[in-house]
Design a protein around this motif. Structure first.
Motif, PDB file in Angstrom:
ATOM      1  N   THR A  44     -52.483  46.212  44.863  1.00  0.00           N
ATOM      2  CA  THR A  44     -51.356  45.128  44.554  1.00  0.00           C
ATOM      3  C   THR A  44     -51.049  44.250  45.679  1.00  0.00           C
ATOM      4  O   THR A  44     -51.291  44.797  46.814  1.00  0.00           O
ATOM      5  N   ILE A  45     -50.753  43.127  45.504  1.00  0.00           N
ATOM      6  CA  ILE A  45     -50.265  42.069  46.391  1.00  0.00           C
ATOM      7  C   ILE A  45     -49.073  41.576  46.252  1.00  0.00           C
ATOM      8  O   ILE A  45     -48.693  41.261  45.005  1.00  0.00           O
ATOM      9  N   TRP A  46     -48.447  41.191  47.328  1.00  0.00           N
ATOM     10  CA  TRP A  46     -47.148  40.474  47.115  1.00  0.00           C
ATOM     11  C   TRP A  46     -47.579  38.936  47.279  1.00  0.00           C
ATOM     12  O   TRP A  46     -48.124  38.650  48.239  1.00  0.00           O
ATOM     13  N   VAL A  47     -46.803  38.141  46.547  1.00  0.00           N
ATOM     14  CA  VAL A  47     -47.196  36.857  46.650  1.00  0.00           C
ATOM     15  C   VAL A  47     -45.619  36.299  46.972  1.00  0.00           C
ATOM     16  O   VAL A  47     -44.848  36.173  46.171  1.00  0.00           O
ATOM     17  N   ASP A  48     -45.335  35.841  48.266  1.00  0.00           N
ATOM     18  CA  ASP A  48     -44.031  35.402  48.764  1.00  0.00           C
ATOM     19  C   ASP A  48     -44.030  33.860  48.526  1.00  0.00           C
ATOM     20  O   ASP A  48     -44.647  33.087  49.354  1.00  0.00           O
ATOM     21  N   LEU A  49     -43.269  33.412  47.680  1.00  0.00           N
ATOM     22  CA  LEU A  49     -43.019  31.976  47.316  1.00  0.00           C
ATOM     23  C   LEU A  49     -41.715  31.422  47.932  1.00  0.00           C
ATOM     24  O   LEU A  49     -40.626  32.047  48.027  1.00  0.00           O
ATOM     25  N   SER A  50     -41.736  30.224  48.527  1.00  0.00           N
ATOM     26  CA  SER A  50     -40.578  29.399  49.116  1.00  0.00           C
ATOM     27  C   SER A  50     -40.114  28.752  48.248  1.00  0.00           C
ATOM     28  O   SER A  50     -40.406  27.818  47.518  1.00  0.00           O
ATOM     29  N   ILE A  51     -38.678  28.726  47.829  1.00  0.00           N
ATOM     30  CA  ILE A  51     -37.747  27.924  46.849  1.00  0.00           C
ATOM     31  C   ILE A  51     -36.841  27.022  47.878  1.00  0.00           C
ATOM     32  O   ILE A  51     -36.014  27.767  48.410  1.00  0.00           O
ATOM     33  N   TYR A  52     -37.134  25.930  47.500  1.00  0.00           N
ATOM     34  CA  TYR A  52     -35.998  24.931  48.176  1.00  0.00           C
ATOM     35  C   TYR A  52     -34.526  25.170  47.667  1.00  0.00           C
ATOM     36  O   TYR A  52     -34.385  25.683  46.320  1.00  0.00           O
ATOM     37  N   ARG A  53     -33.521  24.886  48.417  1.00  0.00           N
ATOM     38  CA  ARG A  53     -32.189  25.073  47.959  1.00  0.00           C
ATOM     39  C   ARG A  53     -31.665  24.448  46.769  1.00  0.00           C
ATOM     40  O   ARG A  53     -30.754  24.865  45.982  1.00  0.00           O
ATOM     41  N   GLN A  54     -32.242  23.100  46.551  1.00  0.00           N
ATOM     42  CA  GLN A  54     -32.021  22.558  45.368  1.00  0.00           C
ATOM     43  C   GLN A  54     -32.462  23.045  44.022  1.00  0.00           C
ATOM     44  O   GLN A  54     -32.106  22.668  42.797  1.00  0.00           O
ATOM     45  N   ASP A  55     -33.429  24.015  44.239  1.00  0.00           N
ATOM     46  CA  ASP A  55     -34.004  24.588  42.935  1.00  0.00           C
ATOM     47  C   ASP A  55     -33.804  26.061  42.925  1.00  0.00           C
ATOM     48  O   ASP A  55     -34.066  26.661  41.744  1.00  0.00           O
TER      49      ASP A  55
END
Length: 330
Positions: A175-186
């Motif tokens: 199993t793998i983690w996918v770490d996504l970056s979410i901008y503050r406005q979203d």
């Protein structure tokens, strides 16, 4: 008439005969047609030439499948599709930290043997190295506490190993983690359980997953929040450390007829799709567009389900039509 004049007269007569043959060579029905120097007679098909407009008055051009394939153009069939309102994200693949262990010596001492290196598979309780204890001067085995892959090694043969520093790092990469970056406005648009399409950019297509974790705090340096997807990785397709892109699905809508976004072109102020007809003909079919997303465009009028159209690199056909128009004008 002297001999020189006679020779000149023969040459002129031969030239006149050849010229007449060029313009008056009969066809199979006995009708004179021009057909010289390998030029096709009228009515012969030639890739790239314009064909007669169809019953709707749409432009048509003859282009073979071979020529289109060589230019990178590809076909698809118009049909139903699901359009999605999505949010584009960037992320990175990481080893699942919940199935990762640091293998540390129990007692300090000298490294006598090393049995595993980075990338090797290990089973639970398998020996990875032997260390001679400073206290007892006897060697003991350093074993892996779980089955997985060696992703880091911090010891070398003959060096001093300390219980203060991990000798190996072992991870279960199924199993793998996918770490996504979410901008503050979203951030307010993202919820646990939302569907995400992960693109590893390896030619294998998207992988569907769902948001499993949202960090309660943001990153000071990037001003983004972390959203995590946990993906199965049985075939080791996903490798920690690589960047990925993703689309977070916010809403979906089914449409009856759609084409790929790369199929849409503008020709003579008309929105068109190049549709394949019989005898290598492509028709610049005017269409009425509806909604669209990053992949598909809804067709409200002008195209029926099942019709084949140029889906990718359709600009190649547009360029051929442009060349044909220029040659026709001259």
């Amino acid at each position: 008439m002297n001999r020189t004049a006679t020779v000149i007269a023969i040459i002129l007569a031969a030239a006149a005969g050849a010229l007449g043959a060029r313009y008056l060579a009969p066809d199979e029905h006995g009708t004179p047609t021009e057909h010289a120097h390998g030029k096709p007679a009228e009515g012969e098909k030639k890739s790239g030439q314009h064909a007669e407009p169809d019953e709707h008055g749409a432009d048509r051009i003859l282009i073979s499948e071979v020529k289109l394939a060589a230019a990178g153009a590809s076909f698809a069939e118009a049909g139903p599709a699901t359009l999605s309102d999505s949010l584009a994200l960037n992320g990175i693949l990481r080893a699942n930290q919940e199935t990762l262990v640091q293998v540390t010596p129990r007692f300090p001492g000298l490294v006598r043997t090393i049995r595993k290196r980075i990338g090797d598979q290990v089973t639970k309780d398998e020996p990875m190295a032997s260390i001679e204890s400073n206290q007892s001067l006897t060697s003991y085995e350093l074993k892996s506490p779980l089955a997985g892959t060696v992703i880091d090694r911090q010891i070398s043969l003959g060096e001093y190993a300390s219980e203060q520093k991990p000798a190996f790092v072992v991870a279960d990469l199924t199993t793998i983690w996918v770490d996504l970056s979410i901008y503050r406005q979203d951030i307010q648009r993202v919820k646990i359980g939302d569907e995400v399409l992960i693109d590893p950019d390896d030619g294998g297509g998207d992988i569907k997953g769902r948001i499993a974790y949202l960090a309660p705090i943001g990153a000071l340096d990037t001003q983004t929040a972390l959203a995590r997807v946990v993906l199965p990785n049985p075939d080791s397709r996903l490798r920690p450390g690589l960047f990925v892109t993703a689309r977070l699905v916010l809403a979906k809508r089914d449409v009856a007829v759609a084409v790929r976004a790369g199929a849409i072109q503008t020709l003579e102020n008309k929105t068109v799709v190049f549709v394949r007809e019989a005898d290598d003909a492509l028709e610049a079919r005017p269409v009425v567009l509806g909604e669209q997303d990053s992949r598909f465009v809804e067709i409200k009028a002008g195209l029926s389900p099942g019709e084949r159209y140029v889906a990718e690199n359709s600009f190649v056909v547009k360029a051929e039509m442009g060349k044909g128009e220029a040659e026709h004008d001259h």
